[in-house]
Enzyme design. Structure first.
Site, PDB file in Angstrom:
ATOM      1  CD  GLU A 191     -10.937 -11.728 -19.745  1.00  0.00           C
ATOM      2  OE1 GLU A 191      -9.518 -11.603 -19.546  1.00  0.00           O
ATOM      3  OE2 GLU A 191     -11.221 -10.503 -20.397  1.00  0.00           O
ATOM      4  CE1 TYR A 214      -6.725 -15.097 -17.686  1.00  0.00           C
ATOM      5  CE2 TYR A 214      -7.236 -12.917 -17.063  1.00  0.00           C
ATOM      6  CZ  TYR A 214      -7.273 -13.995 -17.989  1.00  0.00           C
ATOM      7  OH  TYR A 214      -8.342 -13.974 -19.056  1.00  0.00           O
ATOM      8  CG  ASP A 249      -2.831 -10.305 -24.937  1.00  0.00           C
ATOM      9  OD1 ASP A 249      -1.952 -10.218 -26.043  1.00  0.00           O
ATOM     10  OD2 ASP A 249      -3.097 -11.466 -24.459  1.00  0.00           O
ATOM     11  CD  GLU A 279      -8.510  -7.461 -18.017  1.00  0.00           C
ATOM     12  OE1 GLU A 279      -7.450  -6.943 -18.750  1.00  0.00           O
ATOM     13  OE2 GLU A 279      -8.559  -8.426 -17.727  1.00  0.00           O
TER      14      GLU A 279
END
Length: 572
Positions: free
Chosen positions: A464, A428, A131, A375
């Site tokens: 993160e 997240y 991303d 990831e």
């Protein structure tokens, strides 16, 4: 086309912004006359700081090198091509291809759109599984330099210390002859020689050393000595001398089941993830932007960052060493999602990239841990052997540092986690999962930490966490994409961090330091907006929340000198 810069945003040509394939750079330069004379005792070297992604380089029409991979330097001896031609301009030509395949790092794939009713003939798109925008170009400086024909090729330094004495172990590699002498001098910041040595390998003893400490952990962070290595050799009837000065920070790193220790003291990562990304220049190196970022890091009270998701410019790493900013140094292993990207071809390239990264950054005191991926699809069966191999190779190259990769996999399914020294986990909650429901964060985040620690008994970094916020968009009660929602999400995470950092959580790195560009998409409005600063480096409300938190954490440290404690109280 300016160098350094990404080529994507420089022109008004929309086809160049998303261009995939070969581009050509060419430049003619006039070299000093003494470089061009037939001189067996002088090497002329052409060095690229980085170019994305696959490079072929010619000098005066003669191919001198190829290199696969962005983000890391490569160079070639061009003496035989240019010498003997005084007065003739040196023409440097570079062919650069930014295509990503399942076996590059990062991986990608080319998808041809064969439906002629919907797409033009030969239409294709570059698919990526990460991303951030796939900027391309010559991103870092290109330089020409000289050395003698017998020269210092590499230096490796490791350090150990106690309260009163430190040992600096060194190895020096000399190329061009086996008949040479080496002398070494270690100087402190006042220029005083504190230790001397000779020969290609040895140990320097430093009494009452000044250790390299992280920012906010000592009143004099980032202390570095200077190691001068001087080589002399006879070649072709001449006495040759090569001198290289390497900054050396004396510090130790150790990991226990619950702590990360720097110089024997517990270190807590309170910092950020970053990107090399800015308007117009893309990923091109830019000194004013770099210095602005470091001023913001110090204002924020951040003591660390991760080079998400690729190695950063050497100049950035120099500032980390000098300012005491701790670095988790990450290779470009992002977007490893397809099973074919875990095969032998990909693995061999990954090993080479780690060799290049460690050769570049192994002597940096700011680098305390290597990260071999971000990831990946580590729940896939081939991931076990893949990461076991990459991590073992990394440790063999550098036994002095812990190794990790950053996971977003389920703790019970992750095949790579058994091989890391520190668990780095991304999550997240209330954003990609249960969007809008801030109330679920405490339970889900606590469960995450407890599951990982119970399974592996290793310290954990929240590598993160974050939420997008559009600058100036406000909502009360907090709604997604507002600055209030980003702040509220931070506070929910922080409440759990404060409990778990008393046990085994050793760090928190916000995603992200600043907004950055991504591919276009329905969830991206001119890029990713999870920055606590805008892309133009202006603070959002979340920046002030983190600033207050980070200075409070620093103020609570028993190691913090009174001068910094008073500064922290003043800021609060």
């Amino acid at each position: 086309m300016p160098v350094p810069a990404s080529f994507n945003d420089i022109t008004q040509d929309p086809s160049l912004e998303n261009y995939i394939g070969w581009v050509w750079y060419e430049k003619e330069v006039l070299l000093p006359l003494r470089w061009l004379q037939d001189d067996l005792n002088t090497r002329v070297v052409l060095r690229f700081g980085s170019a994305h992604y696959y490079s072929i380089v010619w000098v005066n029409g003669v191919q001198v090198m190829e290199h696969e991979g962005g983000h890391l330097p490569f160079e070639a001896d061009i003496s035989s091509v240019i010498q003997g031609s005084p007065g003739i301009p040196c023409r440097i030509t570079v062919a650069l291809n930014n295509t990503l395949t399942p076996h590059t790092l990062p991986p990608g794939s080319i998808q041809y759109m064969n439906d002629k009713t919907r797409y033009p003939k030969n239409y294709f798109v570059q698919n990526i599984r990460f991303d951030f925008f796939n900027y391309a170009g010559i991103h870092r400086p290109v330089v020409l330099y000289t050395t003698p024909s017998v020269y210092i090729d590499d230096i490796t330094v490791t350090t150990t210390s106690s309260e009163s004495v430190a040992m600096v172990q060194y190895q020096v590699s000399v190329v061009g002859s086996t008949l040479y002498s080496l002398s070494l001098s270690l100087r402190d910041q006042e220029g005083k020689v504190v230790a001397t040595g000779d020969g290609p390998a040895g140990e320097l003893k430093v009494l009452n050393p000044n250790l390299w400490w992280p920012y906010l952990m000592h009143e004099n962070p980032g202390y570095r000595y200077s190691l001068e290595v001087k080589m002399q050799a006879q070649a072709n009837g001449a006495l040759l001398e090569d001198v290289y000065t390497l900054p050396v920070g004396i510090r130790t790193v150790h990991v226990t089941s619950t702590q990360f220790l720097i110089n024997g003291r517990p270190f807590y990562f309170h910092g950020v993830n970053k990107h090399e990304d800015a308007d117009i220049r893309g990923k091109g190196f830019d000194w004013p932007l770099v210095v602005k970022d470091f001023n913001l890091l110090r204002w924020l009270g951040a003591n660390s960052f991760r080079t998400s998701h690729y190695p950063y410019a050497e100049e950035i790493m120099d500032l980390c060493d000098a300012y005491g900013i701790v670095v988790i140094d990450e290779c470009p292993g992002v977007g490893i999602k397809m099973s074919e990207s875990f095969g032998n071809k990909s693995l061999q390239h990954h090993l080479v990239v780690m060799e290049e990264l460690i050769r570049r950054d192994k002597n940096r005191p700011s680098v305390v841990m290597w990260s071999v991926a971000n990831e990946p699809a580590s729940e896939l069966p081939p991931a076990g052997y893949y990461f076991k191999t990459v991590i073992a190779h990394t440790k063999a190259l550098d036994p002095s540092r812990p190794v990790t990769f950053v996971t977003d996999a389920n703790y019970a399914l992750d095949h790579g986690a058994p091989y890391v020294d520190v668990i780095c986990v991304n999550s997240y909650f209330s954003w990609y999962h249960d969007p809008g429901h801030l109330e679920v964060i405490p339970l889900q985040l606590t469960t995450q930490f407890e599951n990982w620690y119970k399974t592996y008994q290793k310290p954990i970094i929240q590598s993160e966490y974050g939420a997008d916020s559009v600058p100036g968009l406000h909502s009360d009660p907090p709604l997604m994409f507002s600055e209030e929602y980003q702040k509220a999400m931070l506070r929910e995470y922080h409440s759990v961090f404060d409990k778990k950092r008393k046990e085994y959580v050793i760090g928190e790195l916000i995603w992200n330091f600043a907004d950055f560009m991504t591919n276009q998409g329905t969830t991206r409005v001119l890029g990713n907006k999870k920055g606590i600063f805008t892309r133009q480096r202006q603070p959002k409300s979340a920046a002030f929340v983190l600033r207050e938190r980070y200075w409070k954490i620093a103020n609570e440290s028993s190691c913090l000198p009174p001068i910094i404690k008073s500064h922290a109280l003043f800021l609060k």
